[in-house]
Each structure stands twice: as structure tokens, then as C-alpha cells.
Design a protein around this motif. Sequence first.
Motif, PDB file in Angstrom:
ATOM      1  N   ASP A  37      19.997 -34.768   1.959  1.00 16.09           N
ATOM      2  CA  ASP A  37      19.714 -33.208   1.709  1.00 16.09           C
ATOM      3  C   ASP A  37      21.002 -32.428   1.409  1.00 16.09           C
ATOM      4  O   ASP A  37      22.090 -32.598   2.197  1.00 16.09           O
ATOM      5  N   LEU A  51      21.776 -29.418   1.145  1.00 16.25           N
ATOM      6  CA  LEU A  51      22.183 -28.222   2.052  1.00 16.25           C
ATOM      7  C   LEU A  51      22.619 -28.775   3.337  1.00 16.25           C
ATOM      8  O   LEU A  51      23.676 -28.051   3.822  1.00 16.25           O
ATOM      9  N   LEU A  52      22.483 -30.106   3.661  1.00 10.94           N
ATOM     10  CA  LEU A  52      23.130 -30.411   4.975  1.00 10.94           C
ATOM     11  C   LEU A  52      24.516 -30.545   4.790  1.00 10.94           C
ATOM     12  O   LEU A  52      25.247 -30.095   5.685  1.00 10.94           O
ATOM     13  N   HIS A  92      25.735 -26.850   5.113  1.00  9.54           N
ATOM     14  CA  HIS A  92      26.059 -26.581   6.748  1.00  9.54           C
ATOM     15  C   HIS A  92      27.237 -27.041   7.132  1.00  9.54           C
ATOM     16  O   HIS A  92      28.035 -26.491   7.861  1.00  9.54           O
ATOM     17  N   ILE A  97      30.180 -25.202   8.414  1.00 10.30           N
ATOM     18  CA  ILE A  97      30.346 -25.051  10.113  1.00 10.30           C
ATOM     19  C   ILE A  97      32.119 -25.039  10.527  1.00 10.30           C
ATOM     20  O   ILE A  97      32.285 -24.796  11.477  1.00 10.30           O
ATOM     21  N   PHE A 108      29.649 -18.846  14.650  1.00  6.68           N
ATOM     22  CA  PHE A 108      28.124 -18.541  14.412  1.00  6.68           C
ATOM     23  C   PHE A 108      27.712 -17.758  12.803  1.00  6.68           C
ATOM     24  O   PHE A 108      26.628 -17.319  12.945  1.00  6.68           O
ATOM     25  N   TRP A 140      28.559 -19.159   9.861  1.00  5.64           N
ATOM     26  CA  TRP A 140      28.929 -19.865   8.497  1.00  5.64           C
ATOM     27  C   TRP A 140      28.053 -19.864   7.067  1.00  5.64           C
ATOM     28  O   TRP A 140      28.369 -19.892   6.221  1.00  5.64           O
ATOM     29  N   MET A 182      26.100 -19.349   2.011  1.00  6.82           N
ATOM     30  CA  MET A 182      24.885 -20.050   1.415  1.00  6.82           C
ATOM     31  C   MET A 182      23.638 -19.275   1.195  1.00  6.82           C
ATOM     32  O   MET A 182      22.423 -19.891   1.039  1.00  6.82           O
ATOM     33  N   MET A 192      18.532 -21.985   1.364  1.00  2.76           N
ATOM     34  CA  MET A 192      18.352 -21.881   2.620  1.00  2.76           C
ATOM     35  C   MET A 192      17.081 -21.194   3.114  1.00  2.76           C
ATOM     36  O   MET A 192      16.575 -20.224   2.241  1.00  2.76           O
ATOM     37  N   SER A 193      16.432 -21.243   4.436  1.00  3.80           N
ATOM     38  CA  SER A 193      15.336 -20.669   4.741  1.00  3.80           C
ATOM     39  C   SER A 193      15.519 -19.064   4.770  1.00  3.80           C
ATOM     40  O   SER A 193      16.675 -18.788   5.204  1.00  3.80           O
ATOM     41  N   THR A 230      14.313 -17.239   7.368  1.00  3.04           N
ATOM     42  CA  THR A 230      14.732 -16.474   8.617  1.00  3.04           C
ATOM     43  C   THR A 230      16.217 -16.950   8.857  1.00  3.04           C
ATOM     44  O   THR A 230      16.969 -16.046   9.203  1.00  3.04           O
ATOM     45  N   SER A 231      16.798 -17.899   8.268  1.00  2.00           N
ATOM     46  CA  SER A 231      18.181 -18.191   8.488  1.00  2.00           C
ATOM     47  C   SER A 231      18.935 -17.270   7.775  1.00  2.00           C
ATOM     48  O   SER A 231      20.011 -16.859   8.283  1.00  2.00           O
ATOM     49  N   PHE A 235      21.890 -15.085   9.921  1.00  2.00           N
ATOM     50  CA  PHE A 235      23.456 -14.952   9.623  1.00  2.00           C
ATOM     51  C   PHE A 235      23.604 -13.909   9.068  1.00  2.00           C
ATOM     52  O   PHE A 235      25.017 -13.423   9.320  1.00  2.00           O
TER      53      PHE A 235
END
Lengths: 545, 95
Positions: A244, A246-247, A250, A254, A302, A304, A308, A313-314, A316-317, A321
Motif C-alpha cells: 500500500d 499510501l501507508l 502516512h 507521521i 496529529f 501529518w 497527502m 486518501m479517504s 473523511t481523513s 486533517f
Amino acid sequence: MANGVLAERLENYLEHKTHKGIFAWILSTDHKRIGILYLVSMVTFFWVGVTLGFLMKLEMLTPGKTIVDAQTYNTFFTLHGIIMIFLFIIPGIPAVFGNFFLPIQIGARDVAFPRLNLLSWYLYIIGGLFAIASLFLQGGPIDTGWTFYVPYSIRTTTNVILPLLGAFILGFSSILTGLNFITTVHRLRAPGMTFFRMPLFVWALYATAWIQVVATPVVGITIVLVIIERALHVGIFDPALGGDPLLFQHLFWIYSHPAVYIMILPAMGVVSEIIPTFARRTIFGYKVIAFSSLAIALIGYFVWAHHMFSSGMSNTSRAVFSLLTFLVAVPSGVKVFNWVATLYKGSIELRAPLIYVMMFIFLFSIGGLTGLVLGSLATDVHVTDTYFVVAHFHYVMFGGTAIILFAALHYWFPKMFGKMYYEKLAIWATPFIFIGFNMLYFTMFILGYNGMPRRYWSYLPEYQTLHIISTVGSWILIAGLAIMFGNLIYSLFKGKPAEANPWGGVTLEWQIPSPPPAENFEEIPVVNHGPYDFSIINGNSDGKS
Amino acid sequence: MEKEHKEHLIPYGTYFLVWLSLISLTVLTVTVAGIELGRIALFVALAIAFVKSTLVVSYFMHIKFDDLIFRIFLLVALVTLASIFILTATDIFFR
Ligand code: HEM
């Protein structure tokens, strides 16, 4: 307070040698010498970075090829980014001035773990060499950008693993410095030096140290995962192997977002030292500034994913953010208002350090406010990955942290080396830096807004005028930097001897001779007032606050 | 200033019991991984890992017997980590 007259007869740290020649430096566990080691190595890396920046801007003078081809340009911005971020601005103020002044400002003889401190410097140098070694190896230097985004960093044929290992090792250096500072602040404060009597620079270093310790391991593990994936083809991040991508982003941010607070918090601490000294009055809102450092450190974890917004990314996210990002602007704003309030009705003495601080407030405010443009989802989608972003981060990192590093260099130069720099020349450098800086980077805001993408070696002809202004700006800026460093280096040899307290500062470092004795204090001081109590030098010296 | 830190000896028996629990929890993790739990699998694995690390931190790293300040440090780091997990979940589970 240490007795100035007696202390003057003590051997200072530059005379006190535990070994011969260069070994007196590279084997010393004295926090002051280690600070200077960092200073010298960091300034060297900085000039390598500046040279790369200069070459990049030269390439951008004309559309198409000016001096280098596309691939070389890719390696230039990558190495420029890696050097400036990992070797210059992250270790930056804590490693140089934190090492030198944290123990002195809290009335200690050294940091809690002096040998670990020297080890951190070695790790820094080894990491740095790893990071730039790829220049000389087959396959060519890394071309992924300083962010090492997958899947490209897994597939490119350039040397990725070495610089990644370099960043990994540098991470350890940073963690150890952080640990050392946290322990020093908790364990080695002088009698009477309560938390709320600590100078704000110490508060800022303390908050920064926590980010170093808690956030850095994340990037370490991420780097290891990329190396594993590249070397052993285990599917972690590369979608072709079932990973993934996107992982990765993240995990990378982070760490790397809190890392921007590793860069800026210590700078804010320095500002909170310089302003009271040159305004001759106590800082406005001491506790609020101290707590806002902690608040920035905490909220900084909180936000980061605002790097992106356009990566898939979703939704919601993205909304969450974006909202959180606005929150972090609050404690930063609190600080700016408190600094300005401190200057208000102060008896201001306009010396070079204060001029740099004012330059900082101006440039950092532009950087911060354009950060809000990037933090709001809708506008970010328009300008992300353009020169707008390049302008924004140079305003905050260079206009913010690096400018304050220069301020700190002038402010503490007399204390560190026992010599005065030439004030006139120092002041003369500032308009060059200020004008050059704004020509170089303000044009980038306009370029980006008009759609010029970042990380390209060429561009459409309509962008040329702005690029030319920007390139000329880089020359003026670099001339200013050369005057500034030239002046400091010259003063190192020819400067007049400095007094113990040339600026009339009231924190502990100004109560001991310049340069400080090998063990800082003849007798550990007993502290009975707050850090910015100017009544002690303004006549009444009973020191109540 | 903080007090000098008290010596505290943990009997071998306790160490052995902790070790035994760690082994059994590892066996549990492996077993659970074999069962089809869907989305819950992640949370079960994390929960077991949490119990294991608590054991290691409390006994092997002596936090259970140390000054309060260290527990506060740990708690802050833990809450930060938990928040990071939750925030990442806002992406992963809503994509
Ligand atoms: C005279 C000084 C400098 C010049 C001329 C300069 C110029 C540039 C240019 C032209 C780019 C590439 C734009 C692109 O094609 O996307 C760039 C990227 C960058 N610069 Fe600078 N810069 C300077 C100083 C600094 C400083 C002091 C820092 C950090 C504190 C810094 C950090 C970065 C970073 C992180 C990147 C992004 C690299 C990447 O895209 O991977 N620069 N700079």
C-alpha cells in the motif's frame, strides 16, 4: 551567582585541552566543544546545500537545458533536500546551541550523558557521509526527492539504500540528543531552578526533545521497511507486490511532520531569548509561551496527513486533517503576539541579532499564513506540488529556522568564542539576505499559483521572467550569506575580546566569563528569580521577581 | 528534586510466570491468525500485543516499581501512539 572576578581566572574551555591537536575536539566530551563540532560540520553541509540550490536556480534561468540535464537536476534537488533537512535544519539549533547553552542556562556543568553526546556527533557524521556517498558510486546519486516516496524509491536504479541508511543513522543521533536533553532538564537543574524559572529556550528544547524521542523511531522503521522491500521484494508499499503506497506516506509524515516542529520550536526558543535582552524587559506571557511549545509539540503529531490531501486518501481523513491543521496555527500565533507585545514599549536596542529576529517574524509570518492556504483542502488541491509549496517551506524553514540560527550565531558568538563580531558588517549583510530572499522565493509563490510544478528542470516560456528574478535573487541572497559568514570567520581571528555580558542579558550564560570556563561554573549557582528579571541589572540587585 | 530510586528485587518466579504468559500469548496470536475473523483480526492481534508489551514494560523494564514520572512519560507516549492509530484509521477504514 558565580563570582565573575574569581571565575575569570579559571581556564576557559578553549584553553582546557584533554588531548592534542584535533583530538582535543573529536575526543572531547565537553558539551561546548561538541556544540562547536556540530557547528562546523553543519555549516559545511549547509554550504554544500546552498551550492546545489545555486546550481538549480542557474539551471532555471532559461527553459530547456541551461547547465544540466533532467536527471542531474533530479539528483540536485534530492541531495539539496536531504542535506538541508537531515543534516542542517533538523539537528540545527538543538545540536549546536542546545548543546552549548542548555547545561549553562540551567546551571549544570554538562549534559547528563556526555559520552552519549559525543556518540551522537559521530552518528551524525557517519550518517552524513552515507547520505552523500551515493554521489561517488555506480548507479548515480539518489533521485527520489528528499521524501523517498514509494513506489519510485523501490524501482529507481539509482543508489537509494545508502542515503536511506544515512537517514536511519541520523535518526539515532537525533534520538540520543533528545534523550540526553530530557534527562539533563529533569536531573541537572541548579538548586532553585524550577521548571518555571527555566529560560524559554530550555523549554523549547525540552518540548523538541520529546518529539525527537517519540517521533523519530517511526521514520527509522519506515526506512527499514523500504530497504527490506527494495532488497528482498517483500510486498509492503509497492502495489505491484501487493503493498500500500499510501501507508508509506502516512508513516513518512507521521515522523516528518512533527519533524518540522523539531526544526521550528528551538528557533522560537531563541527568539524568546533575544527579544527580552534587546528590549530590556521581561518576556510578555512567559507561561503561555512555555505551554504553547508543549502544545505545538503535541498537536504537531496529529496533522501529518495534510501532506497527502491529493494522494487518494479517504475524504473523511482529508476533512479531519484539514481541521486539525488549523488548530496548530493557534499556539504559533500566540507566540508571535507575545513577542510583539514584549517589544512594545521596550527600550529597544537594534543590534544584528534583533534585526535577524525581526526578519524572522516577517518571513515566518508569510510562511505560516501561506501554510493556511495549503492547510485548507480546497485551495491546496490547486497549488499542491507547485512552486507555491517550494516557496512556503523555504519561508518557514529558511526564513524561519535558518534565519534564527544566524540570529543565534550572532547573539551567542561573543560567549562561544570570546570575540566580538563586527556589528556594522553584520548589519550590512541583512538587507542583502532580506532582499535576495524575497526575490528568490516570493516569485515562487506567483509561479506556483500560476501552475509551475515543482521538481522540474524545465518550464514553459511564459514563466521565464519570474524565474530570472528568482535566480538573480539567489545571487543576492548568497552574497549576503557570504558577507555574514565571512564577517563571523574574520572576527573569530581579528575580533575584539568580548566581555562576559556584552548585551546585558540576564540568563545564566551571561553571568559567567566569555568564553565559559571548562566546567562552566566555578560554583553551581543558586537561582532565586525568573529568567528574564531585568531588575538585577537595572540597579536593584536583590533579584526578586 | 526527585527521590533516589528505590531498589526493588523481583523474584525469579515472577519473571518465569511473565515469560510463560508471553509465550502463551504468542501461541494465541498465531492460533488466532489461523481463524478467519475478518476486520476484527487486526484488533485482536493489537489487543494481544498490547497485553504483551504491558507485561514486558511493567516487569522486565521495572516501570511498575519506578517513579510516577516515568509512568506519566509512558502514558503520554502511549496516548500519542493511540491517537496516531485512530487518525490513520480515518483513512484506511473510510477509503
Ligand atoms: C541559497 C539557498 C537556497 C536556494 C537557492 C534553494 C533553492 C531551491 C530550489 C531551486 C529547489 C527546487 C525546486 C524544485 O525544482 O522543486 C529547492 C528545494 C528544496 N529546498 Fe532549497 N534552496 C536554498 C536553501 C534551502 C534551505 C536553507 C533549506 C532548508 C532549511 C532548503 C530546503 C529545501 C527542500 C527541503 C527542498 C525540496 C527538495 C525536494 O523537492 O525533494 N533549501 N531549493
